[in-house]
Write a protein that holds these residues in place. Structure first.
Motif, PDB file in Angstrom:
ATOM      1  N   UNK A  18      66.773  54.523  50.412  1.00 53.29           N
ATOM      2  CA  UNK A  18      66.875  53.115  50.018  1.00 53.29           C
ATOM      3  C   UNK A  18      65.530  52.575  49.542  1.00 53.29           C
ATOM      4  N   UNK A  19      64.489  52.801  50.329  1.00 54.71           N
ATOM      5  CA  UNK A  19      63.149  52.353  49.939  1.00 54.71           C
ATOM      6  C   UNK A  19      62.706  53.100  48.679  1.00 54.71           C
ATOM      7  N   UNK A  20      63.056  54.372  48.591  1.00 52.88           N
ATOM      8  CA  UNK A  20      62.714  55.151  47.405  1.00 52.88           C
ATOM      9  C   UNK A  20      63.288  54.546  46.134  1.00 52.88           C
ATOM     10  N   UNK A  21      64.530  54.078  46.200  1.00 53.27           N
ATOM     11  CA  UNK A  21      65.169  53.450  45.033  1.00 53.27           C
ATOM     12  C   UNK A  21      64.442  52.161  44.646  1.00 53.27           C
ATOM     13  N   UNK A  22      64.047  51.368  45.638  1.00 55.07           N
ATOM     14  CA  UNK A  22      63.312  50.123  45.367  1.00 55.07           C
ATOM     15  C   UNK A  22      61.952  50.444  44.742  1.00 55.07           C
ATOM     16  N   UNK A  23      61.247  51.407  45.329  1.00 54.58           N
ATOM     17  CA  UNK A  23      59.943  51.804  44.784  1.00 54.58           C
ATOM     18  C   UNK A  23      60.072  52.320  43.349  1.00 54.58           C
ATOM     19  N   UNK A  24      61.079  53.141  43.108  1.00 55.55           N
ATOM     20  CA  UNK A  24      61.274  53.696  41.769  1.00 55.55           C
ATOM     21  C   UNK A  24      61.498  52.580  40.755  1.00 55.55           C
ATOM     22  N   UNK A  25      62.300  51.600  41.125  1.00 56.02           N
ATOM     23  CA  UNK A  25      62.540  50.474  40.218  1.00 56.02           C
ATOM     24  C   UNK A  25      61.246  49.711  39.960  1.00 56.02           C
ATOM     25  N   UNK A  26      60.502  49.462  41.016  1.00 57.98           N
ATOM     26  CA  UNK A  26      59.251  48.702  40.874  1.00 57.98           C
ATOM     27  C   UNK A  26      58.215  49.454  40.040  1.00 57.98           C
ATOM     28  N   UNK A  98      51.546  60.150  50.176  1.00 61.34           N
ATOM     29  CA  UNK A  98      52.667  60.224  51.117  1.00 61.34           C
ATOM     30  C   UNK A  98      52.701  58.990  52.007  1.00 61.34           C
ATOM     31  N   UNK A  99      53.903  58.421  52.137  1.00 61.80           N
ATOM     32  CA  UNK A  99      54.128  57.298  53.043  1.00 61.80           C
ATOM     33  C   UNK A  99      55.112  57.740  54.118  1.00 61.80           C
ATOM     34  N   UNK A 100      54.719  57.564  55.373  1.00 58.35           N
ATOM     35  CA  UNK A 100      55.569  57.870  56.527  1.00 58.35           C
ATOM     36  C   UNK A 100      56.288  56.585  56.908  1.00 58.35           C
ATOM     37  N   UNK A 101      57.623  56.595  56.793  1.00 62.27           N
ATOM     38  CA  UNK A 101      58.441  55.462  57.199  1.00 62.27           C
ATOM     39  C   UNK A 101      58.848  55.686  58.646  1.00 62.27           C
ATOM     40  N   UNK A 102      58.359  54.832  59.530  1.00 60.80           N
ATOM     41  CA  UNK A 102      58.656  55.031  60.950  1.00 60.80           C
ATOM     42  C   UNK A 102      59.529  53.915  61.498  1.00 60.80           C
ATOM     43  N   UNK A 103      60.238  54.249  62.569  1.00 64.89           N
ATOM     44  CA  UNK A 103      61.092  53.299  63.279  1.00 64.89           C
ATOM     45  C   UNK A 103      61.324  53.839  64.678  1.00 64.89           C
ATOM     46  N   UNK A 148      54.151  53.186  57.511  1.00 68.06           N
ATOM     47  CA  UNK A 148      54.779  51.880  57.340  1.00 68.06           C
ATOM     48  C   UNK A 148      55.997  51.792  58.248  1.00 68.06           C
ATOM     49  N   UNK A 149      56.026  50.755  59.070  1.00 64.90           N
ATOM     50  CA  UNK A 149      57.183  50.536  59.931  1.00 64.90           C
ATOM     51  C   UNK A 149      58.317  49.929  59.115  1.00 64.90           C
ATOM     52  N   UNK A 150      59.515  50.439  59.330  1.00 65.66           N
ATOM     53  CA  UNK A 150      60.699  49.861  58.689  1.00 65.66           C
ATOM     54  C   UNK A 150      61.472  48.987  59.676  1.00 65.66           C
ATOM     55  N   UNK A 151      60.940  48.876  60.864  1.00 71.49           N
ATOM     56  CA  UNK A 151      61.588  48.133  61.962  1.00 71.49           C
ATOM     57  C   UNK A 151      61.835  46.678  61.566  1.00 71.49           C
ATOM     58  N   UNK A 152      63.102  46.272  61.526  1.00 79.56           N
ATOM     59  CA  UNK A 152      63.492  44.884  61.245  1.00 79.56           C
ATOM     60  C   UNK A 152      62.905  44.358  59.941  1.00 79.56           C
ATOM     61  N   UNK A 153      62.758  45.235  58.951  1.00 80.94           N
ATOM     62  CA  UNK A 153      62.201  44.830  57.652  1.00 80.94           C
ATOM     63  C   UNK A 153      63.159  45.237  56.546  1.00 80.94           C
ATOM     64  N   UNK A 154      63.110  44.491  55.449  1.00 87.06           N
ATOM     65  CA  UNK A 154      63.945  44.835  54.303  1.00 87.06           C
ATOM     66  C   UNK A 154      63.300  45.975  53.524  1.00 87.06           C
ATOM     67  N   UNK A 155      64.102  46.709  52.756  1.00 85.02           N
ATOM     68  CA  UNK A 155      63.520  47.755  51.907  1.00 85.02           C
ATOM     69  C   UNK A 155      62.470  47.194  50.952  1.00 85.02           C
TER      70      UNK A 155
END
Length: 177
Positions: A18-26, A98-103, A148-155
């Motif tokens: 999901x975040x990958x799709x947002x990043x790709x668009x941006x 590289x970005x580590x998405x943690x939760x 980067x924490x994905x905890x309670x955050x939008x993509x």
């Protein structure tokens, strides 16, 4: 440097696709997911690969998919949750953005329910998820330029933080984010 603009790593359910799709668009690029590459090449879901051929075979397919994607893809690349287990993969990620998405486990429960068809979570999924994270967190951190924490955050919020941390220019105007 050639290679992906951003590589996303992290546990299942962290939001890499999901975040990958947002990043790709941006960034005005495409997003590629190595798990999807494996599914397409094998002609069956990952859960079936695990059941039919076993985890070692899946990990071989995963190493090959990551190696190919890192060599060919210049957009956003999302890796499967266990890709960092391979020494070869970690070596290939050295120097990459590289970005580590943690939760935490509570967020994982919300996102994947821990009862989905995930082969590594079939028995006692909460404990299994915690065990996997204890094993993998140091490896995710080792390869990551940013955590980067994905905890309670939008993509979108996660993508903004990654773009800022990696100092990548967005093709999307600030008022459209």
């Amino acid at each position: 440097m050639s290679g992906p603009a951003v590589v996303l790593v992290g546990p299942m359910g962290a939001g890499k696709s999901t975040v990958g799709a947002v990043l790709a668009e941006r960034l005005g690029v495409t997003c590629r997911d190595t798990d999807q590459d494996i599914v397409e090449a094998a002609g069956k879901p990952i859960s079936e690969i695990f059941l039919d051929e076993g985890e070692p075979h899946f990990r071989e397919l995963e190493r090959a998919a990551v190696r190919t994607a890192l060599a060919e893809h210049t957009g956003v690349l999302a890796l499967g949750g266990g890709a960092v287990l391979a020494d070869e993969t970690r070596a290939l990620l050295a120097g990459q953005p590289v970005a580590f998405l943690e939760m935490d486990v509570s967020e994982a429960v919300k996102r994947v329910g821990l009862d989905a068809a995930r082969p590594l979570l079939m028995i006692n999924p909460r404990r299994q998820w915690r065990t996997l994270m204890e094993e993998r967190r140091p490896l995710y951190t080792e390869v990551a330029r940013v955590v980067v924490s994905t905890q309670d955050r939008t993509p979108e919020q996660v993508a903004d933080e990654i773009l800022a941390a990696l100092q990548l220019p967005s093709t999307q105007p600030e008022n459209q984010r």
